[in-house]
Every structure is written in structure tokens, then in C-alpha cells.
Design a protein around this motif. Structure first.
Motif, PDB file in Angstrom:
ATOM      1  N   HIS A 155      -8.583  -1.469   5.882  1.00 29.41           N
ATOM      2  CA  HIS A 155      -7.399  -0.617   5.709  1.00 29.41           C
ATOM      3  C   HIS A 155      -6.329  -1.134   4.743  1.00 29.41           C
ATOM      4  CE1 HIS A 155      -8.761   1.897   9.010  1.00 29.41           C
ATOM      5  NE2 HIS A 155      -8.821   0.843   9.804  1.00 29.41           N
ATOM      6  N   GLN A 156      -6.305  -2.443   4.449  1.00 32.45           N
ATOM      7  CA  GLN A 156      -5.084  -2.996   3.873  1.00 32.45           C
ATOM      8  C   GLN A 156      -5.183  -3.461   2.427  1.00 32.45           C
ATOM      9  OE1 GLN A 156      -4.112  -6.117   6.633  1.00 32.45           O
ATOM     10  NE2 GLN A 156      -3.564  -4.709   8.277  1.00 32.45           N
ATOM     11  N   MET A 157      -6.352  -3.628   1.875  1.00 32.24           N
ATOM     12  CA  MET A 157      -6.447  -4.186   0.520  1.00 32.24           C
ATOM     13  C   MET A 157      -6.002  -3.190  -0.542  1.00 32.24           C
ATOM     14  SD  MET A 157      -9.497  -6.903  -0.081  1.00 32.24           S
ATOM     15  CE  MET A 157     -10.810  -5.708  -0.223  1.00 32.24           C
ATOM     16  N   TYR A 158      -5.224  -3.679  -1.488  1.00 32.49           N
ATOM     17  CA  TYR A 158      -4.883  -2.896  -2.678  1.00 32.49           C
ATOM     18  C   TYR A 158      -5.990  -3.128  -3.703  1.00 32.49           C
ATOM     19  CZ  TYR A 158      -0.137  -1.802  -1.127  1.00 32.49           C
ATOM     20  OH  TYR A 158       0.953  -1.305  -0.456  1.00 32.49           O
ATOM     21  N   SER A 159      -6.900  -2.184  -3.830  1.00 29.05           N
ATOM     22  CA  SER A 159      -8.016  -2.339  -4.749  1.00 29.05           C
ATOM     23  C   SER A 159      -8.033  -1.195  -5.755  1.00 29.05           C
ATOM     24  CB  SER A 159      -9.344  -2.371  -3.983  1.00 29.05           C
ATOM     25  OG  SER A 159      -9.527  -1.185  -3.255  1.00 29.05           O
ATOM     26  N   PHE A 160      -8.514  -1.470  -6.936  1.00 23.83           N
ATOM     27  CA  PHE A 160      -8.606  -0.442  -7.970  1.00 23.83           C
ATOM     28  C   PHE A 160      -9.637  -0.866  -9.005  1.00 23.83           C
ATOM     29  CE2 PHE A 160      -5.188  -3.366  -8.893  1.00 23.83           C
ATOM     30  CZ  PHE A 160      -5.355  -3.695 -10.219  1.00 23.83           C
ATOM     31  N   GLU A 161     -10.098   0.082  -9.782  1.00 19.82           N
ATOM     32  CA  GLU A 161     -11.109  -0.195 -10.799  1.00 19.82           C
ATOM     33  C   GLU A 161     -10.435  -0.548 -12.107  1.00 19.82           C
ATOM     34  OE1 GLU A 161     -14.218   2.599 -12.937  1.00 19.82           O
ATOM     35  OE2 GLU A 161     -14.879   2.193 -10.883  1.00 19.82           O
ATOM     36  N   ASP A 162     -10.808  -1.698 -12.647  1.00 18.08           N
ATOM     37  CA  ASP A 162     -10.268  -2.118 -13.928  1.00 18.08           C
ATOM     38  C   ASP A 162     -10.897  -1.266 -15.043  1.00 18.08           C
ATOM     39  OD1 ASP A 162      -8.807  -3.527 -15.726  1.00 18.08           O
ATOM     40  OD2 ASP A 162      -9.637  -5.487 -15.245  1.00 18.08           O
ATOM     41  N   LYS A 163     -10.388  -1.387 -16.258  1.00 13.72           N
ATOM     42  CA  LYS A 163     -10.877  -0.557 -17.355  1.00 13.72           C
ATOM     43  C   LYS A 163     -12.313  -0.867 -17.742  1.00 13.72           C
ATOM     44  CE  LYS A 163      -6.454   0.680 -19.431  1.00 13.72           C
ATOM     45  NZ  LYS A 163      -5.622   0.684 -20.655  1.00 13.72           N
ATOM     46  N   ASP A 164     -12.810  -2.046 -17.349  1.00 11.04           N
ATOM     47  CA  ASP A 164     -14.208  -2.364 -17.640  1.00 11.04           C
ATOM     48  C   ASP A 164     -15.135  -1.947 -16.501  1.00 11.04           C
ATOM     49  OD1 ASP A 164     -13.607  -4.180 -15.702  1.00 11.04           O
ATOM     50  OD2 ASP A 164     -13.989  -5.965 -16.910  1.00 11.04           O
ATOM     51  N   PRO A 203       2.953 -14.892  -3.588  1.00 11.86           N
ATOM     52  CA  PRO A 203       2.907 -13.570  -2.966  1.00 11.86           C
ATOM     53  C   PRO A 203       1.489 -13.108  -2.656  1.00 11.86           C
ATOM     54  CG  PRO A 203       3.222 -13.346  -5.319  1.00 11.86           C
ATOM     55  CD  PRO A 203       3.242 -14.809  -5.032  1.00 11.86           C
ATOM     56  N   MET A 204       1.354 -12.355  -1.559  1.00  8.27           N
ATOM     57  CA  MET A 204       0.111 -11.705  -1.154  1.00  8.27           C
ATOM     58  C   MET A 204       0.425 -10.230  -0.952  1.00  8.27           C
ATOM     59  SD  MET A 204      -1.697 -14.498  -0.979  1.00  8.27           S
ATOM     60  CE  MET A 204      -1.175 -16.221  -1.046  1.00  8.27           C
ATOM     61  N   PHE A 205      -0.631  -9.400  -0.836  1.00 10.01           N
ATOM     62  CA  PHE A 205      -0.416  -7.956  -0.771  1.00 10.01           C
ATOM     63  C   PHE A 205      -1.355  -7.312   0.260  1.00 10.01           C
ATOM     64  CE2 PHE A 205       0.602  -9.633  -4.879  1.00 10.01           C
ATOM     65  CZ  PHE A 205       1.801  -9.040  -5.224  1.00 10.01           C
ATOM     66  N   ARG A 206      -0.774  -6.613   1.214  1.00  4.84           N
ATOM     67  CA  ARG A 206      -1.562  -5.844   2.179  1.00  4.84           C
ATOM     68  C   ARG A 206      -0.812  -4.546   2.480  1.00  4.84           C
ATOM     69  NH1 ARG A 206      -2.940 -10.396   6.828  1.00  4.84           N
ATOM     70  NH2 ARG A 206      -3.615 -12.066   5.394  1.00  4.84           N
ATOM     71  N   ARG A 207      -1.564  -3.470   2.546  1.00  4.21           N
ATOM     72  CA  ARG A 207      -0.927  -2.178   2.829  1.00  4.21           C
ATOM     73  C   ARG A 207      -0.837  -1.988   4.348  1.00  4.21           C
ATOM     74  NH1 ARG A 207      -0.464   3.204   3.253  1.00  4.21           N
ATOM     75  NH2 ARG A 207       0.690   4.283   1.597  1.00  4.21           N
ATOM     76  N   GLU A 208       0.106  -2.716   4.952  1.00  2.00           N
ATOM     77  CA  GLU A 208       0.339  -2.628   6.388  1.00  2.00           C
ATOM     78  C   GLU A 208       1.512  -1.699   6.661  1.00  2.00           C
ATOM     79  OE1 GLU A 208      -0.559  -6.499   8.632  1.00  2.00           O
ATOM     80  OE2 GLU A 208       0.519  -7.174   6.856  1.00  2.00           O
ATOM     81  N   ARG A 209       1.684  -1.379   7.942  1.00  2.00           N
ATOM     82  CA  ARG A 209       2.864  -0.611   8.326  1.00  2.00           C
ATOM     83  C   ARG A 209       4.068  -1.545   8.293  1.00  2.00           C
ATOM     84  NH1 ARG A 209       5.568   0.252  13.099  1.00  2.00           N
ATOM     85  NH2 ARG A 209       3.991  -0.898  14.280  1.00  2.00           N
ATOM     86  N   PRO A 210       5.046  -1.285   7.423  1.00  2.00           N
ATOM     87  CA  PRO A 210       6.174  -2.207   7.289  1.00  2.00           C
ATOM     88  C   PRO A 210       6.946  -2.355   8.595  1.00  2.00           C
ATOM     89  CG  PRO A 210       6.119  -0.660   5.458  1.00  2.00           C
ATOM     90  CD  PRO A 210       5.150  -0.152   6.489  1.00  2.00           C
TER      91      PRO A 210
END
Length: 420
Positions: A61-70, A106-113
Motif C-alpha cells: 500500500h505505501q511505496m511511491y513507485s513509478f516508471e522511469d523514461k527508460d 528522508p524516506m517515503f511511504r504513502r501512509e495515513r498522516p
């Protein structure tokens, strides 16, 4: 214009607490032989999908993931251990199989603030590679406890063992059987099939897991002996702790000893960690025992207590129109020779005191059209301890007037007395 949900600006007293905590951590862990590593904020997603486990809350549920241009999937790092392991394997394992590393960032997780938990948050972490003894488990818990003691944070420590691939399957089967007839949340229904231990870490099914089987009853002899030695060594270190068999940690890579640190002021853990002996090999490195922990910076900052009245610090130069050139000459000379100024040393107590404050904080008014009174008022509002006044009278006498804003007294000194 608001910040992105789950993020916050750090400023003022909170920024001071961040700075204090990070500076203390760097000094503390370096003295203990840890080396700092700064891994990229962005990593390929496999680093975390492979190590954290598909059934972990972070991956689900929490990872900020996305596809790079490659076309490759990348993520903003959600935690520091997997990135440190990737660095260890790629950069130093062959040359330095036994290594002690620390990181701050810094770290990143999409949690409920919520209070102390943000979507961009910060961790201070330590990792030890090539250490497999029970003493090393107790050592890393001890230095973590001492870290909090040194910064004045009261805390308690809970420890457990999550076993190994030999004994954990028996426990997983017992858990699966126990939860078979229970009503679980949607995520835990999936976890029941993939990794039943993750259910123990669920925040929704807390009541359901209260009567779950105790993992300590399922440990193999090797894990049981190791854990008993860890507990004995903790006692030898003088560390107070409680055994909590429900601690499994939210990450799949842990084996053996795990632990969490709690403040006496609120329920969420302020630090946690454990042993992960299989992770390095799992990620492609040589088989290497390892262990570590991470400290939640925001949660710890909330517990730090600074003096209600900030200590005054530094020297600020004020001047009149007649003293402006002399003031900037003095400022330039100090800045150029800052590395030569020894704090606390000098012919008089005033010299030592002024030097001590110069090396910590030093500035000059750059609003030359403002009156001397306005410049002094600004220095006072910025909590400077001393001001240097250079005006017509000082030019004629060949001195600089110093005023102590904290104790309300002033004195004169020649520039060469201060700077040699």
C-alpha cells in the motif's frame, strides 16, 4: 498554498531539534566505529519488492513507485536497510566483509498522516555486516538504548525472536490454522496465505491476534539458544527490557532477534530493528550475517525538550555610518581567519568568551541605512549573545565595543587582542 499531504516544513525550534539530533547521532555513531553512507533517495523497485516481501504493508500500500523514461520501475526509498544492503554488496563487501554503517535521511511511504508519522519522514539507522554472535545483538540494542538516554528520552525496550527458515514454517502453519476460523481484514486474508506472521503486525486485527500461538514455543534449538544468550548479554549490559512474542516487525527479511523501542509518552515505536542474516545473500551478495535498527526522527524530535528560552549564541556586528568601513574590514578579517580562532583561549576572560561565540555563530548587519538602535534590536531578536559596536567613538579610540545582551554589560577591546 499548502504542502503536499503528509509532508511538512521544518523551521524554527523544530529545525533546531533536527539539527541537534542529527549532529549528535553523527558524533555518537562515528565514535563507535560506524561509517556514514548516503544512498540515493531513488532506487529500482526490486530492491524493496524483493526484500520487504509482497505481503508487507509497505509494498502492498505505501511505496511511491513509478516508471522511469527508460521503462524501469523506480521507487522513492521507503526504508534504509535494503538500500544499505544494496550498497554493501555493490561497493564494499569484497574489500570489507565486516562493516558498520550508519545513515541519516528522508524516506517515503504513502501512509495515513498522523502525529509523528508523515509521508516524507526521516530516519537515522545503523547496520552491522559480518557479525553473527548473540553479543552483537545485545550490543546494538545497548547502543540504541544509550543513544536515547544521552538525549534525555525515557524509553522502554521490547524484544522477541522470529526464528529462522528451520523453525518458522512450523509456526506459520500453526498461525494459519489458528486464523482459519477468524474474521480478518481484507489484507490479512491475503497475508494468511502468503505469510501469516504479517497478521501479527496488523493494526486492524489487534484483538484477533491476542490469543495467537506464541512464536517462542516454536523456536528450533539453535534459535532458542541464540535468543537466550542475547537476553543474558542484555542483562550484562544493564539493559532493561521486556519480552514481547507479538513483535514480528513489518518487514519479511528479519530472522532471529527483533526489537522495538517505545517512549513512555506515546504508544508508537520510536525505533526498531533486528537481525537479517539471509538478506545479503538473498540480494545477490555472499552469505553474510547482519543486523541493524532505524530511529524515527520526527517521533524522537517530538520527545526532545529544549530550554523554553533558547540559549543566546554568537556575535553580531553593528555600526554607524562612520564605522561602516571598519566594521566590514573586521568582519572580513574574522571570516578569513575563522579556522585559526581557538574558542575559549585568550589573554582575558572576555577574549576567550568572544572567541567561543564567534566560532559558533557570526554575522554582520547588511542594512547600512538602519540606525544603530535598529541593528541592535535585530541582533537581540535573533538571540545573539554579543554585539560588536563600531562607531565614531570606537574609530577615534581604536577599539571595538562589545555588549553582552544576556547579562547587560559592555566592555572595550582592541581588534588585535581578539584576532592576534
Amino acid at each position: 498554498m499548502p504542502t503536499v499531504t503528509g509532508t511538512d516544513d521544518v523551521f524554527g525550534e523544530v529545525a533546531e531539534k533536527f539539527e541537534f539530533l542529527e549532529n549528535f547521532a553523527r558524533g555518537y555513531f562515528k565514535r563507535l566505529g560506524f561509517e556514514e553512507v548516503r544512498t540515493p533517495i531513488i532506487e529500482y523497485s526490486w530492491v524493496f519488492r524483493k526484500t520487504l516481501g509482497d505481503s508487507s504493508e509497505i509494498v502492498m500500500h505505501q511505496m511511491y513507485s513509478f516508471e522511469d523514461k527508460d521503462g524501469k520501475e523506480v521507487v522513492l526509498r521507503p526504508e534504509g536497510t535494503a538500500a544499505a544492503v544494496r550498497f554493501y554488496i555493490e561497493k564494499i563487501q569484497s574489500a570489507k566483509p565486516r562493516a558498520k554503517l550508519f545513515y541519516i535521511g528522508p524516506m517515503f511511504r504513502r501512509e495515513r498522516p498522523q502525529k509523528g508519522r508523515y509521508r516524507q519522514f526521516h530516519q537515522i539507522g545503523c547496520e552491522m555486516f559480518g557479525f553473527d554472535s548473540p553479543e552483537s545483538d545485545a550490543y546494538i540494542i545497548f547502543i540504541l538504548s544509550e543513544f536515547f538516554r544521552n538525549i534525555g528520552v525515557q524509553h522502554k525496550i521490547e524484544v522477541n525472536s522470529v526464528g529462522c527458515p528451520t523453525c518458522r514454517p512450523r509456526y506459520s502453519s500453526a498461525l494459519k490454522e489458528f486464523f482459519e476460523a477468524k474474521t480478518l481484514c481484507e489484507d490479512c486474508q491475503k497475508r494468511k496465505e502468503r505469510n501469516p506472521l504479517r497478521i501479527l503486525d496488523c493494526k486492524k486485527d489487534i484483538e484477533v491476534v491476542k490469543d495467537a500461538p506464541n512464536i517462542l514455543d516454536f523456536l528450533c534449538q539453535k534459535c532458542k539458544s541464540h535468543f537466550e544468550l542475547v537476553l543474558n548479554n542484555l542483562k550484562n549490559f544493564g539493559v532493561k527490557f521486556e519480552i514481547n512474542p507479538k513483535i514480528v516487525r513489518g518487514l519479511d527479511y528479519y530472522t532471529g532477534t527483533v526489537f522495538e523501542v517505545f517512549s513512555t509518552k506515546f504508544s508508537n515505536a520510536i525505533a526498531a530493528g533486528g537481525r537479517y542474516d539471509l538478506l545479503v545473500e538473498f540480494m545477490g551478495g555472499h552469505p553474510t550475517p547482519a543486523l541493524g535498527f532505524a530511529i524515527g526522527v520526527e517521533r524522537t524530535v517530538d520527545l526532545l525538550e529544549l530550554s523554553s528560552e533558547r540559549n543566546r549564541l554568537g556575535l553580531f556586528i553593528c555600526y554607524t555610518s562612520e564605522g561602516k568601513q571598519k566594521a566590514f574590514d573586521f568582519f572580513t578579517r574574522v571570516v578569513v581567519s575563522l579556522n585559526l580562532i581557538s574558542a575559549g583561549k585568550g589573554g582575558t576572560s572576555h577574549v576567550g568568551e568572544i572567541r567561543e561565540h564567534i566560532v559558533k555563530r557570526f554575522d554582520i548587519s547588511v542594512e547600512g541605512t538602519k540606525s544603530l538602535k535598529s541593528q541592535v534590536r535585530y541582533a537581540d531578536s535573533q538571540n545573539f549573545r554579543f554585539i560588536a559596536i563600531i562607531g565614531k567613538n570606537e574609530i577615534e579610540k581604536g577599539v571595538i565595543t562589545f555588549r553582552d545582551l544576556q547579562n547587560s554589560y559592555q566592555f572595550e577591546m582592541k581588534e588585535d587582542e581578539l584576532l592576534f
